[in-house]
Scaffold this motif. Structure first.
Motif, PDB file in Angstrom:
ATOM      1  N   SER A 141     -10.377   1.889  -9.193  1.00  0.00           N
ATOM      2  CA  SER A 141      -9.152   2.471  -9.742  1.00  0.00           C
ATOM      3  C   SER A 141      -9.438   3.877 -10.263  1.00  0.00           C
ATOM      4  O   SER A 141     -10.544   4.187 -10.710  1.00  0.00           O
ATOM      5  CB  SER A 141      -8.616   1.605 -10.889  1.00  0.00           C
ATOM      6  OG  SER A 141      -8.391   0.278 -10.460  1.00  0.00           O
ATOM      7  N   GLY A 144      -1.643  -0.591  -9.552  1.00  0.00           N
ATOM      8  CA  GLY A 144      -1.614  -1.665  -8.574  1.00  0.00           C
ATOM      9  C   GLY A 144      -0.570  -2.705  -8.909  1.00  0.00           C
ATOM     10  O   GLY A 144       0.367  -2.944  -8.151  1.00  0.00           O
ATOM     11  N   THR A 165      -3.276  -1.950  -2.572  1.00  0.00           N
ATOM     12  CA  THR A 165      -4.211  -0.848  -2.446  1.00  0.00           C
ATOM     13  C   THR A 165      -3.512   0.495  -2.283  1.00  0.00           C
ATOM     14  O   THR A 165      -2.421   0.589  -1.719  1.00  0.00           O
ATOM     15  CB  THR A 165      -5.154  -1.099  -1.246  1.00  0.00           C
ATOM     16  OG1 THR A 165      -6.135  -0.072  -1.189  1.00  0.00           O
ATOM     17  CG2 THR A 165      -4.405  -1.162   0.075  1.00  0.00           C
ATOM     18  N   GLN A 166      -4.124   1.510  -2.847  1.00  0.00           N
ATOM     19  CA  GLN A 166      -3.761   2.908  -2.633  1.00  0.00           C
ATOM     20  C   GLN A 166      -2.355   3.260  -3.120  1.00  0.00           C
ATOM     21  O   GLN A 166      -1.660   4.069  -2.505  1.00  0.00           O
ATOM     22  CB  GLN A 166      -3.910   3.278  -1.145  1.00  0.00           C
ATOM     23  CG  GLN A 166      -5.322   3.080  -0.607  1.00  0.00           C
ATOM     24  CD  GLN A 166      -5.420   3.405   0.856  1.00  0.00           C
ATOM     25  OE1 GLN A 166      -5.413   4.575   1.237  1.00  0.00           O
ATOM     26  NE2 GLN A 166      -5.508   2.375   1.681  1.00  0.00           N
ATOM     27  N   GLN A 167      -1.942   2.684  -4.232  1.00  0.00           N
ATOM     28  CA  GLN A 167      -0.719   3.165  -4.889  1.00  0.00           C
ATOM     29  C   GLN A 167      -1.020   4.500  -5.580  1.00  0.00           C
ATOM     30  O   GLN A 167      -2.129   4.741  -6.034  1.00  0.00           O
ATOM     31  CB  GLN A 167      -0.228   2.182  -5.928  1.00  0.00           C
ATOM     32  CG  GLN A 167       0.403   0.871  -5.492  1.00  0.00           C
ATOM     33  CD  GLN A 167       0.183   0.328  -4.154  1.00  0.00           C
ATOM     34  OE1 GLN A 167       0.973   0.575  -3.252  1.00  0.00           O
ATOM     35  NE2 GLN A 167      -0.870  -0.443  -3.984  1.00  0.00           N
ATOM     36  N   ASN A 182      -6.301   2.127  -6.299  1.00  0.00           N
ATOM     37  CA  ASN A 182      -5.064   2.623  -6.881  1.00  0.00           C
ATOM     38  C   ASN A 182      -5.404   3.766  -7.841  1.00  0.00           C
ATOM     39  O   ASN A 182      -6.414   3.723  -8.541  1.00  0.00           O
ATOM     40  CB  ASN A 182      -4.333   1.487  -7.588  1.00  0.00           C
ATOM     41  CG  ASN A 182      -3.980   0.378  -6.605  1.00  0.00           C
ATOM     42  OD1 ASN A 182      -3.096   0.510  -5.781  1.00  0.00           O
ATOM     43  ND2 ASN A 182      -4.722  -0.739  -6.670  1.00  0.00           N
ATOM     44  N   GLN A 231       0.812  -1.203   0.000  1.00  0.00           N
ATOM     45  CA  GLN A 231       0.000   0.000   0.000  1.00  0.00           C
ATOM     46  C   GLN A 231       0.854   1.265   0.000  1.00  0.00           C
ATOM     47  O   GLN A 231       2.017   1.260   0.419  1.00  0.00           O
ATOM     48  CB  GLN A 231      -0.922   0.026   1.228  1.00  0.00           C
ATOM     49  CG  GLN A 231      -0.179   0.098   2.563  1.00  0.00           C
ATOM     50  CD  GLN A 231      -1.106   0.006   3.763  1.00  0.00           C
ATOM     51  OE1 GLN A 231      -2.218  -0.509   3.661  1.00  0.00           O
ATOM     52  NE2 GLN A 231      -0.664   0.507   4.901  1.00  0.00           N
TER      53      GLN A 231
END
Length: 424
Positions: free
Chosen positions: A202, A159, A153-155, A179, A129
């Protein structure tokens, strides 16, 4: 813990090499809990005994074949630079988490990076993450790397990425969410298998193939992404897209553009911001058994030739169910196009003799416009059924070919059909 991989088909095994596949099952040396430091090269199997925080560059660097790195519920944390866990080409390694709480890799450029020459590596059971470029990236990684059962998650960007000729790998059963770029991006990489992933929320498209051929996309769920759900583009040829589900994406459920020979089979693609399936300059594809109900458009072909569109369900849409624009030599057979707010099937564009489209055995009932409308010539209509549409059952411009067996009744135009002969 090393998890046994899913049994793959014999054809896919042949493509990647059975020997390489079972390399990940080799017994790794016993791992021991040891103190580690940021940037350390790891040459034996280890179990983390503490978090690694604020690493100024890389977190850990794999430096031997056949070893296991077990995060044991700990966190590897960076400052927005380097790689959380880097593998520069060592084979049959495992990065996993044996604790009840998944280990976390966060705040690097890449969470996990498999560089050229890496094969047989398993990345499993991690939370990846808040990384910049990708949660997991395979860059020219060799066959049989497997990324499975991770939360990605949350790049700030993507992803998962497979680039630079990363071929014969498996991305399976991951949750890839929130992401800011694409959920999964595959570029210039072949014969990979993406299976059973949840790709959601996304900031861009859900799953994108670009210049990527011979890949298998199987039973993924792609939902609520800010662009299309699944996109194959720029010479992404001969891929299999089967059994996937998409919903609530801002653009089309499945787009194929400038690509040939793809097989789109038995996907459920509903409630999209655009058509369920869109072919743009896409040729020689097979589109069968898909359910594209409940979209603004069902199946749309634009300047796409020699495709087979068969046994699809395109019902209850907000526009035309199946449309062909400037597209030649296609076969539309045994499709359902019912209860749409536009026409059931609409074909536009003139074709020379022998180059037209063939409409055979389709059902187009209870649509707000015509059941089937075919403009220009020369297209062939045979054995289609059109009932209870608000306009014509079948409308065909002069010069099209009536191959017989068309039926119509209960349509808004009392003559039922024009340009072809219809029986009740």
């Amino acid at each position: 813990m090393i998890r046994l991989p899913r049994i793959l088909t014999s054809g896919w095994l042949a493509a990647v090499g059975a020997a390489a596949l079972f390399g990940v099952l080799m017994s790794a040396p016993t791992a021991h809990a040891v103190p580690l430091t940021c940037g350390q090269t790891v040459t034996t199997s280890v179990v983390l005994d503490a978090d690694l925080l604020n690493c100024p560059g890389d977190g850990l660097v794999v430096a031997a074949h056949g070893i296991t790195i077990d995060l044991a519920g700990h966190t590897i944390d960076g400052v927005g630079l380097g790689v959380g866990i880097r593998n520069n080409g060592f084979d049959n390694t495992t990065v996993t988490d044996g604790a009840g709480t998944p280990g976390v890799v966060q705040e690097f450029d890449h969470g996990v990076l498999l560089d050229p020459g890496t094969s047989g590596t398993l990345v499993e059971g991690l939370t990846l993450q808040l990384n910049e470029i990708a949660g997991v990236e395979l860059n020219n990684a060799d066959v049989n790397n497997r990324v499975q059962d991770n939360l990605i998650t949350q790049q700030a960007q993507r992803g998962v990425t497979l680039i630079g000729g990363s071929s014969g790998n498996v991305i399976a059963d991951n949750t890839i969410t929130f992401n800011q770029g694409e959920g999964v991006f595959v570029e210039n990489s072949a014969s990979n298998r993406l299976e059973g992933n949840l790709i959601a929320d996304s900031g861009d498209a859900g799953l994108v193939l670009e210049g990527a051929s011979g890949n298998t996309l199987l039973t993924n769920t792609v939902t609520n992404n800010s662009d299309g759900a699944i996109v194959l583009q720029y010479a992404s040829n001969d891929n299999l897209v089967q059994g996937n589900t998409s919903s609530l994406n801002s653009d089309a459920g499945l787009t194929v553009s400038e690509s040939t020979g793809n097989r789109l089979l038995s996907n459920t693609l509903q409630n999209s911001g655009d058509s369920g399936i869109l072919l743009q300059d896409a040729h020689g594809s097979t589109v069968t058994g898909n359910d594209v109900s409940g979209n603004p458009g069902g199946i749309e072909l634009s300047y796409s030739n020699n495709n087979l569109i068969r046994s699809n369900i395109a019902n209850d849409g907000n526009g035309d169910a199946i449309t062909l624009e400037g597209s030649l030599g296609n076969t539309l057979e045994l499709n359902q196009a019912n209860n749409n707010n536009g026409r059931g099937i609409y074909v536009s564009g003139e074709a020379a003799s022998g180059a037209g489209n063939r409409l055979i055995g389709n059902t187009a009932n209870a649509n707000s416009g015509d059941g089937i409308a075919v403009s220009k010539a020369v297209h062939t209509l045979q054995g289609n059924i059109a009932r209870d549409n608000n306009a014509w059952g079948i409308y065909a411009d002069s010069g099209n070919i009536d191959a017989g067996g068309n039926r119509a009744s209960g349509n808004g135009e009392s003559a039922q059909c024009t340009g072809v002969v219809c029986t009740p």
